[in-house]
Design an enzyme around this catalytic site. Structure first.
Site, PDB file in Angstrom:
ATOM      1  N   ARG A   1      51.764  49.126  50.454  1.00 15.77           N
ATOM      2  CA  ARG A   1      51.984  49.395  51.877  1.00 15.77           C
ATOM      3  C   ARG A   1      53.263  48.771  52.403  1.00 15.77           C
ATOM      4  O   ARG A   1      54.011  49.386  53.170  1.00 15.77           O
ATOM      5  CB  ARG A   1      50.801  48.893  52.713  1.00 15.77           C
TER       6      ARG A   1
ATOM      7  N   HIS B   1      43.807  58.703  69.299  1.00 17.00           N
ATOM      8  CA  HIS B   1      42.624  58.531  68.453  1.00 17.00           C
ATOM      9  C   HIS B   1      41.499  59.412  68.990  1.00 17.00           C
ATOM     10  O   HIS B   1      41.268  59.437  70.212  1.00 17.00           O
ATOM     11  CB  HIS B   1      42.197  57.063  68.445  1.00 17.00           C
TER      12      HIS B   1
ATOM     13  N   ARG C   1      48.052  56.775  57.958  1.00 16.12           N
ATOM     14  CA  ARG C   1      48.217  55.562  57.153  1.00 16.12           C
ATOM     15  C   ARG C   1      48.050  54.341  58.056  1.00 16.12           C
ATOM     16  O   ARG C   1      48.629  54.291  59.155  1.00 16.12           O
ATOM     17  CB  ARG C   1      49.597  55.522  56.486  1.00 16.12           C
TER      18      ARG C   1
ATOM     19  N   ASN D   1      49.557  55.614  69.641  1.00 12.38           N
ATOM     20  CA  ASN D   1      48.695  56.405  68.755  1.00 12.38           C
ATOM     21  C   ASN D   1      47.680  57.159  69.598  1.00 12.38           C
ATOM     22  O   ASN D   1      47.296  56.697  70.681  1.00 12.38           O
ATOM     23  CB  ASN D   1      47.946  55.498  67.773  1.00 12.38           C
TER      24      ASN D   1
ATOM     25  N   ASP E   1      43.204  50.580  65.565  1.00 11.97           N
ATOM     26  CA  ASP E   1      42.610  51.259  66.725  1.00 11.97           C
ATOM     27  C   ASP E   1      42.085  50.282  67.765  1.00 11.97           C
ATOM     28  O   ASP E   1      41.183  50.607  68.533  1.00 11.97           O
ATOM     29  CB  ASP E   1      41.497  52.202  66.282  1.00 11.97           C
TER      30      ASP E   1
ATOM     31  N   SER F   1      41.565  58.966  72.990  1.00 14.94           N
ATOM     32  CA  SER F   1      42.230  57.802  73.594  1.00 14.94           C
ATOM     33  C   SER F   1      43.667  57.700  73.121  1.00 14.94           C
ATOM     34  O   SER F   1      43.937  57.894  71.918  1.00 14.94           O
ATOM     35  CB  SER F   1      41.523  56.504  73.166  1.00 14.94           C
TER      36      SER F   1
ATOM     37  N   GLN G   1      41.906  68.191  74.893  1.00 19.65           N
ATOM     38  CA  GLN G   1      42.172  67.034  75.760  1.00 19.65           C
ATOM     39  C   GLN G   1      43.291  66.160  75.203  1.00 19.65           C
ATOM     40  O   GLN G   1      44.097  65.606  75.964  1.00 19.65           O
ATOM     41  CB  GLN G   1      40.891  66.211  75.963  1.00 19.65           C
TER      42      GLN G   1
HETATM   43  N1  LIG Z   1      47.999  48.817  62.118  1.00 25.23           N
HETATM   44  C1  LIG Z   1      47.595  50.020  62.589  1.00 25.23           C
HETATM   45  N2  LIG Z   1      47.852  51.132  61.877  1.00 25.23           N
HETATM   46  C2  LIG Z   1      47.444  52.341  62.354  1.00 25.23           C
HETATM   47  C3  LIG Z   1      46.715  52.432  63.559  1.00 25.23           C
HETATM   48  C4  LIG Z   1      46.467  51.233  64.284  1.00 25.23           C
HETATM   49  O1  LIG Z   1      45.858  51.262  65.384  1.00 25.23           O
HETATM   50  N3  LIG Z   1      46.922  50.054  63.774  1.00 25.23           N
HETATM   51  N4  LIG Z   1      46.218  53.678  63.969  1.00 25.23           N
HETATM   52  C5  LIG Z   1      46.107  54.626  62.890  1.00 25.23           C
HETATM   53  C6  LIG Z   1      45.602  55.998  63.218  1.00 25.23           C
HETATM   54  N5  LIG Z   1      44.218  56.065  62.772  1.00 25.23           N
HETATM   55  C7  LIG Z   1      43.293  56.343  63.746  1.00 25.23           C
HETATM   56  O2  LIG Z   1      43.632  56.642  64.912  1.00 25.23           O
HETATM   57  C8  LIG Z   1      43.848  55.868  61.419  1.00 25.23           C
HETATM   58  C9  LIG Z   1      44.607  56.447  60.408  1.00 25.23           C
HETATM   59  C10 LIG Z   1      44.257  56.239  59.077  1.00 25.23           C
HETATM   60  C11 LIG Z   1      43.168  55.462  58.735  1.00 25.23           C
HETATM   61  C12 LIG Z   1      42.853  55.237  57.285  1.00 25.23           C
HETATM   62  O3  LIG Z   1      41.791  54.745  56.945  1.00 25.23           O
HETATM   63  N6  LIG Z   1      43.817  55.590  56.424  1.00 25.23           N
HETATM   64  C13 LIG Z   1      43.706  55.386  54.956  1.00 25.23           C
HETATM   65  C14 LIG Z   1      44.152  56.619  54.219  1.00 25.23           C
HETATM   66  C15 LIG Z   1      43.416  57.842  54.732  1.00 25.23           C
HETATM   67  C16 LIG Z   1      44.100  59.109  54.213  1.00 25.23           C
HETATM   68  O4  LIG Z   1      45.205  59.011  53.626  1.00 25.23           O
HETATM   69  O5  LIG Z   1      43.502  60.182  54.455  1.00 25.23           O
HETATM   70  C17 LIG Z   1      44.621  54.254  54.513  1.00 25.23           C
HETATM   71  O6  LIG Z   1      45.666  54.018  55.186  1.00 25.23           O
HETATM   72  O7  LIG Z   1      44.304  53.679  53.468  1.00 25.23           O
HETATM   73  C18 LIG Z   1      42.400  54.882  59.735  1.00 25.23           C
HETATM   74  C19 LIG Z   1      42.727  55.085  61.082  1.00 25.23           C
HETATM   75  C20 LIG Z   1      47.419  54.757  62.168  1.00 25.23           C
HETATM   76  N7  LIG Z   1      47.739  53.469  61.640  1.00 25.23           N
HETATM   77  N1  LIG Z   2      42.488  58.091  63.141  1.00 27.87           N
HETATM   78  C1  LIG Z   2      43.576  58.973  63.329  1.00 27.87           C
HETATM   79  C2  LIG Z   2      43.060  60.357  63.654  1.00 27.87           C
HETATM   80  O1  LIG Z   2      41.983  60.738  63.229  1.00 27.87           O
HETATM   81  N2  LIG Z   2      43.865  61.091  64.414  1.00 27.87           N
HETATM   82  C3  LIG Z   2      43.483  62.429  64.765  1.00 27.87           C
HETATM   83  O2  LIG Z   2      44.027  63.328  63.816  1.00 27.87           O
HETATM   84  C4  LIG Z   2      44.168  64.598  64.467  1.00 27.87           C
HETATM   85  C5  LIG Z   2      45.558  65.093  64.151  1.00 27.87           C
HETATM   86  O3  LIG Z   2      45.656  66.413  64.566  1.00 27.87           O
HETATM   87  P1  LIG Z   2      47.110  67.101  64.612  1.00 27.87           P
HETATM   88  O4  LIG Z   2      47.770  66.812  63.288  1.00 27.87           O
HETATM   89  O5  LIG Z   2      46.774  68.544  64.826  1.00 27.87           O
HETATM   90  O6  LIG Z   2      47.845  66.475  65.765  1.00 27.87           O
HETATM   91  C6  LIG Z   2      43.982  64.372  65.970  1.00 27.87           C
HETATM   92  O7  LIG Z   2      42.704  64.816  66.374  1.00 27.87           O
HETATM   93  C7  LIG Z   2      44.074  62.867  66.093  1.00 27.87           C
HETATM   94  O8  LIG Z   2      43.296  62.343  67.156  1.00 27.87           O
END
Ligand SMILES: Nc1nc2c(c(=O)[nH]1)N[C@@H](CN(C=O)c1ccc(C(=O)N[C@@H](CCC(=O)O)C(=O)O)cc1)CN2
Ligand SMILES: NCC(=O)N[C@@H]1O[C@H](COP(=O)([O-])[O-])[C@@H](O)[C@H]1O
Length: 216
Positions: free
Chosen positions: A68, A112, A94, A110, A148, A139, A176
């Site tokens: 990472r 969510h 990620r 972000n 998050d 959100s 939304q």
């Molecule tokens: N430090 C932070 N990084 C990220 C945040 C955050 O708030 N703090 N928001 C996320 C977005 N997100 C939900 O909104 C989210 C994205 C990805 C994951 C996750 O578990 N990712 C895995 C891989 C999953 C995949 O590749 O399909 C991982 O990174 O190992 C959880 C929540 C963006 N980053």
């Molecule tokens: N935890 C992160 C997460 O789940 N994000 C969600 O991925 C979708 C992306 O759609 P998009 O690629 O069509 O914008 C959206 O619904 C967003 O809220």
């Protein structure tokens, strides 16, 4: 007129939120410009959306890096090449390192698909249905090291219908999302939205813990 707000958008998938931002900013009445779109996945349809809008679209494959920290360091270098005032995560899947988050602290948003702090992480619609929630939504929050967990900017609340599935719920949440994300970016670009020491601030006033709440 205030100086343009340079925006870089990070994606991993379809990019419907990116498209909502492109469409909203195309109106031209907001001092924000999407300077680039960067995806960690080469197959992200959002890259096509960016190209169709004439926006530089790049891929930085996280699998090409040894961990990472290495990926995030390369991502910072690529993003900073566009001199961003704001970095927008739009379906970017990620988890970002503390190094990355600190580098963009206060200018990293972000979206969510849940009413945070409920259902941090993934599979939010399924979890809300399994819990029997009467309400669900989405959100926008400032990104912090806590996944998050950052200060909320704006939330949209929708009723859960008895016959909802994760797919039907996701579809109504998306509607939304495409409303509230452009709103938050407009606020930031107009210098109305900041991350203060005690949370998100709008027009110099602290936002409530829920952020600005929109009930549909
Ligand atoms: N430090 C932070 N990084 C990220 C945040 C955050 O708030 N703090 N928001 C996320 C977005 N997100 C939900 O909104 C989210 C994205 C990805 C994951 C996750 O578990 N990712 C895995 C891989 C999953 C995949 O590749 O399909 C991982 O990174 O190992 C959880 C929540 C963006 N980053
Ligand atoms: N935890 C992160 C997460 O789940 N994000 C969600 O991925 C979708 C992306 O759609 P998009 O690629 O069509 O914008 C959206 O619904 C967003 O809220």
């Amino acid at each position: 007129m205030s100086a343009p707000c340079n925006v870089v958008v990070l994606i991993s998938g379809s990019g419907s939120n990116l498209q909502a931002l492109i469409d909203d900013l195309r109106a031209g009445d907001t001092p924000a410009r999407i300077q680039a779109v960067i995806s960690n996945r080469a197959d992200a349809y959002g890259l096509e959306r960016a190209r169709a809008a004439g926006i530089p679209a790049e891929v930085l494959d996280h699998k090409a890096f040894d961990g990472r920290e290495a990926f995030d360091a390369a991502l910072i270098e690529r993003i900073d090449g566009y001199r961003p005032d704001l970095v927008v995560l739009a379906g970017f899947m990620r988890i970002l390192t503390p190094t990355f988050v600190r580098h963009y602290q206060g200018r990293l948003l972000n979206i969510h698909p849940s009413l945070l702090p409920r259902y941090k992480g993934l599979h939010t619609h399924q979890r809300a249905l399994e819990a029997g929630d009467a309400e669900h939504g989405c959100s926008v929050h400032f990104v912090t090291e806590e996944l998050d967990g950052g200060p909320l900017v704006v939330q949209a609340v929708i009723p859960v219908q008895a016959d909802d599935t994760p797919e039907s719920l996701a579809k109504r949440v998306h509607v939304q999302e495409h409303r509230i994300y452009p709103l938050a970016v407009r606020w930031f670009a107009a210098r109305r939205l900041q991350l203060g020491e005690r949370g998100a601030m709008l027009d110099g006033q602290p936002l409530p813990a829920t952020g600005h709440l929109i009930r549909t």
